[in-house]
Design a protein around this motif. Structure first.
Motif, PDB file in Angstrom:
ATOM      1  N   GLY A   1       1.003  -0.767  -0.076  1.00  0.00           N
ATOM      2  CA  GLY A   1       0.085   0.448  -0.178  1.00  0.00           C
ATOM      3  C   GLY A   1       1.117   0.735  -0.234  1.00  0.00           C
ATOM      4  O   GLY A   1       2.080   0.841  -0.308  1.00  0.00           O
ATOM      5  N   ALA A   2       0.200   2.567  -0.037  1.00  0.00           N
ATOM      6  CA  ALA A   2       1.238   3.437   0.269  1.00  0.00           C
ATOM      7  C   ALA A   2       1.666   3.586   1.831  1.00  0.00           C
ATOM      8  O   ALA A   2       2.307   3.305   2.276  1.00  0.00           O
TER       9      ALA A   2
ATOM     10  N   PRO B   1      -8.146  -6.692  -0.509  1.00  0.00           N
ATOM     11  CA  PRO B   1      -8.168  -5.694  -0.494  1.00  0.00           C
ATOM     12  C   PRO B   1      -8.668  -4.741   1.101  1.00  0.00           C
ATOM     13  O   PRO B   1     -10.131  -5.156   0.639  1.00  0.00           O
ATOM     14  N   MET B   2      -7.813  -3.577   0.771  1.00  0.00           N
ATOM     15  CA  MET B   2      -8.544  -2.942   2.068  1.00  0.00           C
ATOM     16  C   MET B   2      -8.982  -1.441   1.303  1.00  0.00           C
ATOM     17  O   MET B   2      -8.336  -1.267   0.156  1.00  0.00           O
ATOM     18  N   ALA B   3      -9.087   0.162   2.346  1.00  0.00           N
ATOM     19  CA  ALA B   3     -10.007   1.196   1.142  1.00  0.00           C
ATOM     20  C   ALA B   3      -8.092   1.532   0.967  1.00  0.00           C
ATOM     21  O   ALA B   3      -8.265   1.976  -0.015  1.00  0.00           O
ATOM     22  N   ASP B   4      -7.118   1.012   1.494  1.00  0.00           N
ATOM     23  CA  ASP B   4      -5.760   2.022   1.942  1.00  0.00           C
ATOM     24  C   ASP B   4      -4.894   0.767   1.277  1.00  0.00           C
ATOM     25  O   ASP B   4      -3.179   1.564   0.621  1.00  0.00           O
TER      26      ASP B   4
ATOM     27  N   GLU C   1      -9.607 -11.482   7.139  1.00  0.00           N
ATOM     28  CA  GLU C   1     -10.458 -12.043   5.227  1.00  0.00           C
ATOM     29  C   GLU C   1     -11.614 -11.885   5.569  1.00  0.00           C
ATOM     30  O   GLU C   1     -12.256 -11.777   4.971  1.00  0.00           O
ATOM     31  N   GLU C   2     -12.064 -11.909   7.219  1.00  0.00           N
ATOM     32  CA  GLU C   2     -13.587 -11.529   7.453  1.00  0.00           C
ATOM     33  C   GLU C   2     -14.144 -10.332   7.407  1.00  0.00           C
ATOM     34  O   GLU C   2     -14.801 -10.036   7.173  1.00  0.00           O
ATOM     35  N   GLU C   3     -13.280 -10.027   7.958  1.00  0.00           N
ATOM     36  CA  GLU C   3     -14.272  -8.167   7.159  1.00  0.00           C
ATOM     37  C   GLU C   3     -13.801  -7.945   5.877  1.00  0.00           C
ATOM     38  O   GLU C   3     -14.440  -6.575   5.650  1.00  0.00           O
ATOM     39  N   ALA C   4     -13.357  -8.463   5.165  1.00  0.00           N
ATOM     40  CA  ALA C   4     -13.096  -8.275   3.619  1.00  0.00           C
ATOM     41  C   ALA C   4     -14.827  -8.243   3.170  1.00  0.00           C
ATOM     42  O   ALA C   4     -15.086  -9.737   3.904  1.00  0.00           O
TER      43      ALA C   4
END
Ligand SMILES: Nc1ncnc2c1ncn2[C@@H]1O[C@H](COP(=O)(O)OP(=O)(O)O)[C@@H](O)[C@H]1O
Ligand SMILES: [Mg+2]
Length: 331
Positions: free
Chosen positions: A244-245, A316-319, A328-331
């Protein structure tokens, strides 16, 4: 990220070494993108596959190593080209002209029996239709640009006549003499003392601003990455675990490996008196690849019965992207 921003795209790259004792999966499913003009830092402990990944891009992996699969797409003017499976002619064109590489030890890529100038002249004339005099002029300009004093004289020096820092500058001059759109720098400052290291990093930053090239900077030193990177990819055992950034990854690392790396770093992300914690355990030997998540035997957040069984996919997350079962559960 806008697709037309992307200069180099690596998809599911796998580079293996077939040895008598088994297969070493040095690069084991890497996905990455380099955007035009950015600096992407590739970080991770020694042995995590950074160099093999970089050498795979220019197809510089020698047998028993080979690219087992994946795609490496270079988006150059005139359209995209595929580097995995490219023929020699295309590779010759791409090397130096589109993508140049500098290594930790410039002596490994500079010829000992030719002057610095003649090597730059040869590189320029291989790719551009210019005469010897014009190429020599370019060589002197480039040596000047990388901060080598008395370039009119040094152009006729042999590599062994220069100090380590000057040799690395000469190597960078040679790499940039054909104005590549991507410079791959593999531990370019690791062999140098701290002061010279800082000078070389500053030089790379200046040159990038002038030439607008992208840089893939490979380093085991998160401090170096923090100084120059726009984006950051953290590699562990042949895979990218967090990407990421750079600012966000450094400020709020999500993968337990990135967190452990940051904790093991002097200065970064800590009050100066707190103790450094080493990452527990060691990078396992290349044959003894753990099942499940490759990092689980060393992970503080390991979940038994899960992390030792399931190979995490890229979330994949926001940033950023993180390969860890925690998310994995967050996604
Ligand atoms: N020529 C080779 N033959 C066998 N194994 C190799 C060779 N080059 C690299 N490897 C293995 O590939 C893995 C990744 O190495 P490397 O890319 O050099 O790591 P890094 O650059 O991150 O320190 C290591 O386990 C290393 O032992
Ligand atoms: Mg390396």
């Amino acid at each position: 990220m806008a697709a037309d921003d992307v200069l180099l795209e690596i998809q599911d790259l796998r580079t293996h070494f077939l040895l008598d004792d088994g297969v070493v999966c040095a690069v084991d499913g890497v996905d990455l993108r380099v955007r035009k003009g950015e600096t992407l830092a590739i970080v991770g402990e020694s042995g995590c596959g950074k160099s093999v990944m970089a050498r795979s891009i220019l197809r510089l992996v020698d047998p028993p190593g080979h690219i087992e699969g994946g795609r490496i797409t270079l988006h150059r003017e005139g359209g995209p080209v595929e580097l995995v499976g490219a023929d020699r002619r295309l590779l010759r064109q791409v090397r130096w002209r589109d993508i140049a590489m500098v290594f930790q030890e410039p002596m490994a890529s500079l010829s000992l029996v030719h002057t610095i100038g003649s090597q730059i002249v040869e590189a320029v004339r291989l790719h551009e239709n210019v005469g010897k005099a014009a190429a020599r002029k370019r060589a002197i300009e480039m040596l000047d640009r990388v901060g080598i004093p008395m370039p009119q004289r040094r152009v006729d020096a042999y590599p062994f006549e220069l100090s380590g820092g000057m040799r690395q500058r000469a190597m960078i001059a040679m790499a940039l003499s054909c104005r590549p759109s991507l410079l791959i720098a593999d531990e370019p400052t690791t062999a140098l003392d701290v002061t010279t290291q800082a000078q070389i990093l500053e030089l790379l930053r200046d040159l990038q601003a002038d030439f607008g090239m992208a840089i893939m900077l490979i380093t085991h030193d998160l401090g170096v990455a923090a100084q120059v990177a726009d984006s950051m990819a953290v590699m562990y055992l042949g895979r990218v675990v967090e990407y990421g950034a750079a600012e966000q990854v450094l400020a709020a690392p999500r993968h337990p490996y990135t967190r452990a790396l940051l904790r093991s770093m002097p200065r970064l992300g800590r009050a100066s008196r707190t103790r450094l914690t080493a990452i527990k355990g060691m990078v396992p030997p290349p044959y003894a690849r753990p099942d499940g998540c490759p990092f689980h035997p060393r992970c503080d957040s390991v979940v038994a019965g899960k992390c030792d069984v399931v190979l995490p996919r890229r979330v994949p997350m926001a940033d950023r992207e993180v390969s860890c079962l925690l998310y994995e559960e967050e996604a």
